[in-house]
Scaffold this motif. Sequence first.
Motif, mmCIF file in Angstrom:
data_model
loop_
_atom_site.group_PDB
_atom_site.id
_atom_site.type_symbol
_atom_site.label_atom_id
_atom_site.label_comp_id
_atom_site.label_asym_id
_atom_site.label_seq_id
_atom_site.Cartn_x
_atom_site.Cartn_y
_atom_site.Cartn_z
ATOM 1 N N PHE A 24 -26.132 26.663 8.899
ATOM 2 C CA PHE A 24 -25.208 27.348 7.998
ATOM 3 C C PHE A 24 -25.361 28.870 8.123
ATOM 4 C CE2 PHE A 24 -24.767 29.335 3.740
ATOM 5 C CZ PHE A 24 -23.385 29.277 3.634
ATOM 6 N N ALA A 25 -26.601 29.347 8.157
ATOM 7 C CA ALA A 25 -26.848 30.790 8.290
ATOM 8 C C ALA A 25 -26.254 31.317 9.602
ATOM 9 C CB ALA A 25 -28.344 31.081 8.217
ATOM 10 N N ILE A 26 -26.390 30.560 10.670
ATOM 11 C CA ILE A 26 -25.807 30.964 11.950
ATOM 12 C C ILE A 26 -24.286 31.007 11.840
ATOM 13 C CG2 ILE A 26 -25.459 30.268 14.359
ATOM 14 C CD1 ILE A 26 -28.392 29.176 14.231
ATOM 15 N N MET A 27 -23.697 30.044 11.125
ATOM 16 C CA MET A 27 -22.243 30.054 10.932
ATOM 17 C C MET A 27 -21.804 31.268 10.113
ATOM 18 S SD MET A 27 -21.157 26.062 10.434
ATOM 19 C CE MET A 27 -19.400 26.448 10.409
ATOM 20 N N VAL A 28 -22.602 31.682 9.144
ATOM 21 C CA VAL A 28 -22.280 32.878 8.351
ATOM 22 C C VAL A 28 -22.331 34.116 9.244
ATOM 23 C CG1 VAL A 28 -23.094 34.383 6.488
ATOM 24 C CG2 VAL A 28 -22.938 31.906 6.132
ATOM 25 N N ILE A 29 -23.369 34.239 10.045
ATOM 26 C CA ILE A 29 -23.475 35.378 10.969
ATOM 27 C C ILE A 29 -22.303 35.349 11.950
ATOM 28 C CG2 ILE A 29 -24.853 36.392 12.832
ATOM 29 C CD1 ILE A 29 -27.344 35.296 11.261
ATOM 30 N N TRP A 41 -17.068 43.958 20.974
ATOM 31 C CA TRP A 41 -18.320 44.487 21.511
ATOM 32 C C TRP A 41 -19.215 43.359 22.019
ATOM 33 C CZ3 TRP A 41 -23.461 43.787 20.205
ATOM 34 C CH2 TRP A 41 -24.352 44.628 20.874
ATOM 35 N N MET A 42 -19.339 42.303 21.220
ATOM 36 C CA MET A 42 -20.207 41.178 21.603
ATOM 37 C C MET A 42 -19.701 40.513 22.882
ATOM 38 S SD MET A 42 -22.555 40.208 18.758
ATOM 39 C CE MET A 42 -22.884 38.635 19.296
ATOM 40 N N ARG A 43 -18.398 40.330 22.980
ATOM 41 C CA ARG A 43 -17.846 39.718 24.205
ATOM 42 C C ARG A 43 -18.149 40.558 25.435
ATOM 43 N NH1 ARG A 43 -11.919 37.831 21.999
ATOM 44 N NH2 ARG A 43 -12.583 35.835 21.128
ATOM 45 N N ALA A 44 -18.077 41.877 25.292
ATOM 46 C CA ALA A 44 -18.300 42.770 26.426
ATOM 47 C C ALA A 44 -19.783 42.962 26.736
ATOM 48 C CB ALA A 44 -17.653 44.125 26.162
ATOM 49 N N GLU A 45 -20.599 43.115 25.702
ATOM 50 C CA GLU A 45 -22.000 43.498 25.906
ATOM 51 C C GLU A 45 -23.000 42.342 25.785
ATOM 52 O OE1 GLU A 45 -22.796 46.534 26.925
ATOM 53 O OE2 GLU A 45 -20.695 47.147 26.811
ATOM 54 N N GLN A 46 -22.713 41.376 24.959
ATOM 55 C CA GLN A 46 -23.646 40.281 24.692
ATOM 56 C C GLN A 46 -22.931 38.927 24.703
ATOM 57 O OE1 GLN A 46 -26.977 40.625 24.221
ATOM 58 N NE2 GLN A 46 -26.794 42.821 24.561
ATOM 59 N N PRO A 47 -22.301 38.543 25.809
ATOM 60 C CA PRO A 47 -21.515 37.303 25.790
ATOM 61 C C PRO A 47 -22.356 36.048 25.516
ATOM 62 C CG PRO A 47 -21.670 38.171 28.024
ATOM 63 C CD PRO A 47 -22.241 39.205 27.102
ATOM 64 N N LEU A 48 -23.590 36.008 26.000
ATOM 65 C CA LEU A 48 -24.426 34.837 25.751
ATOM 66 C C LEU A 48 -24.811 34.733 24.279
ATOM 67 C CD1 LEU A 48 -25.812 32.386 26.947
ATOM 68 C CD2 LEU A 48 -27.793 33.830 27.438
ATOM 69 N N VAL A 49 -25.170 35.846 23.656
ATOM 70 C CA VAL A 49 -25.493 35.848 22.223
ATOM 71 C C VAL A 49 -24.261 35.474 21.413
ATOM 72 C CG1 VAL A 49 -26.227 37.290 20.268
ATOM 73 C CG2 VAL A 49 -27.356 37.524 22.494
ATOM 74 N N ASN A 50 -23.116 36.025 21.781
ATOM 75 C CA ASN A 50 -21.865 35.703 21.110
ATOM 76 C C ASN A 50 -21.576 34.205 21.209
ATOM 77 O OD1 ASN A 50 -19.266 36.243 19.847
ATOM 78 N ND2 ASN A 50 -18.402 35.945 21.880
ATOM 79 N N ALA A 51 -21.737 33.649 22.410
ATOM 80 C CA ALA A 51 -21.478 32.224 22.613
ATOM 81 C C ALA A 51 -22.436 31.361 21.787
ATOM 82 C CB ALA A 51 -21.592 31.878 24.096
ATOM 83 N N LEU A 52 -23.699 31.754 21.731
ATOM 84 C CA LEU A 52 -24.675 31.009 20.916
ATOM 85 C C LEU A 52 -24.305 31.052 19.438
ATOM 86 C CD1 LEU A 52 -28.074 31.913 22.595
ATOM 87 C CD2 LEU A 52 -27.112 29.616 22.301
ATOM 88 N N LEU A 53 -23.939 32.228 18.951
ATOM 89 C CA LEU A 53 -23.562 32.356 17.537
ATOM 90 C C LEU A 53 -22.328 31.518 17.214
ATOM 91 C CD1 LEU A 53 -24.075 36.150 16.792
ATOM 92 C CD2 LEU A 53 -25.395 34.231 15.869
ATOM 93 N N GLN A 54 -21.351 31.520 18.097
ATOM 94 C CA GLN A 54 -20.125 30.776 17.854
ATOM 95 C C GLN A 54 -20.331 29.268 17.922
ATOM 96 O OE1 GLN A 54 -17.052 31.990 20.547
ATOM 97 N NE2 GLN A 54 -16.907 34.040 19.708
ATOM 98 N N THR A 55 -21.355 28.836 18.638
ATOM 99 C CA THR A 55 -21.488 27.413 18.944
ATOM 100 C C THR A 55 -22.612 26.709 18.195
ATOM 101 O OG1 THR A 55 -20.704 27.915 21.176
ATOM 102 C CG2 THR A 55 -21.712 25.762 20.836
ATOM 103 N N LEU A 56 -23.783 27.287 18.177
ATOM 104 C CA LEU A 56 -24.979 26.586 17.719
ATOM 105 C C LEU A 56 -24.863 26.028 16.299
ATOM 106 C CD1 LEU A 56 -27.815 25.683 18.454
ATOM 107 C CD2 LEU A 56 -28.646 27.885 17.611
ATOM 108 N N GLY A 57 -24.508 26.868 15.353
ATOM 109 C CA GLY A 57 -24.431 26.413 13.964
ATOM 110 C C GLY A 57 -23.405 25.313 13.778
ATOM 111 N N MET A 58 -22.245 25.495 14.378
ATOM 112 C CA MET A 58 -21.170 24.520 14.210
ATOM 113 C C MET A 58 -21.528 23.182 14.851
ATOM 114 S SD MET A 58 -17.105 25.183 14.576
ATOM 115 C CE MET A 58 -17.300 26.752 13.802
ATOM 116 N N VAL A 59 -22.133 23.207 16.036
ATOM 117 C CA VAL A 59 -22.501 21.958 16.711
ATOM 118 C C VAL A 59 -23.550 21.206 15.902
ATOM 119 C CG1 VAL A 59 -23.663 21.012 18.749
ATOM 120 C CG2 VAL A 59 -21.781 22.623 19.029
#
Length: 183
Positions: A24-29, A41-59
């Motif tokens: 849940f906390a990951i989904m809030v972030i 910015w995240m897509r350009a500079e931190q795509p892996l972190v962005n992908a983890l944030l978008q995916t991990l909590g929801m999965v």
Amino acid sequence: MDNTDTNINHLESGLKRWIIEAAFAIMVISAICTTTSILNWMRAEQPLVNALLQTLGMVVIYWAYLRGMKKLSRPLTTLWWLAITLNLLGFLCSAFPAVDSVFGLPVALALQPVYLPLGTGLLMLYRGRLMHTGIWMIVRILVVSYMPIFYDVLQPHFPLLLLDVITVGVELIYAWVLRRALV
């Protein structure tokens, strides 16, 4: 199906509460990171972190729903598996631009044919918190899919701040509704 099987306010997923709370906390972030400037910015500079944030909590949350609903007469197992799979494919698309250029659009287009029936199934088959999950699943996929289009079409009359507020608000409510049925 009797009323005790349709009025579901809590799912017992078997996952520890701290795992659900962390997801849940990951989904809030992740929701906060959907604001346009942070997302760009995240897509350009931190795509892996962005992908983890978008995916991990929801999965993790979807996995908890899948496990928690297995005892119900209509667990919607196939749709949950499809939602999890699409989120994992979305991770690959978000994390690796080469994958996104080939598979990004098909994965994005596959979201509605999974999320809308899953949300509708929860809405039609169940009452209580599962019904609320269905409502917000439908609202979320429609907002995430169509708000950017409205913004592009109405850009001079539709401020970016309003797009961000609506999107973040819906994402936060969605995360809260998902969490409530699990804790």
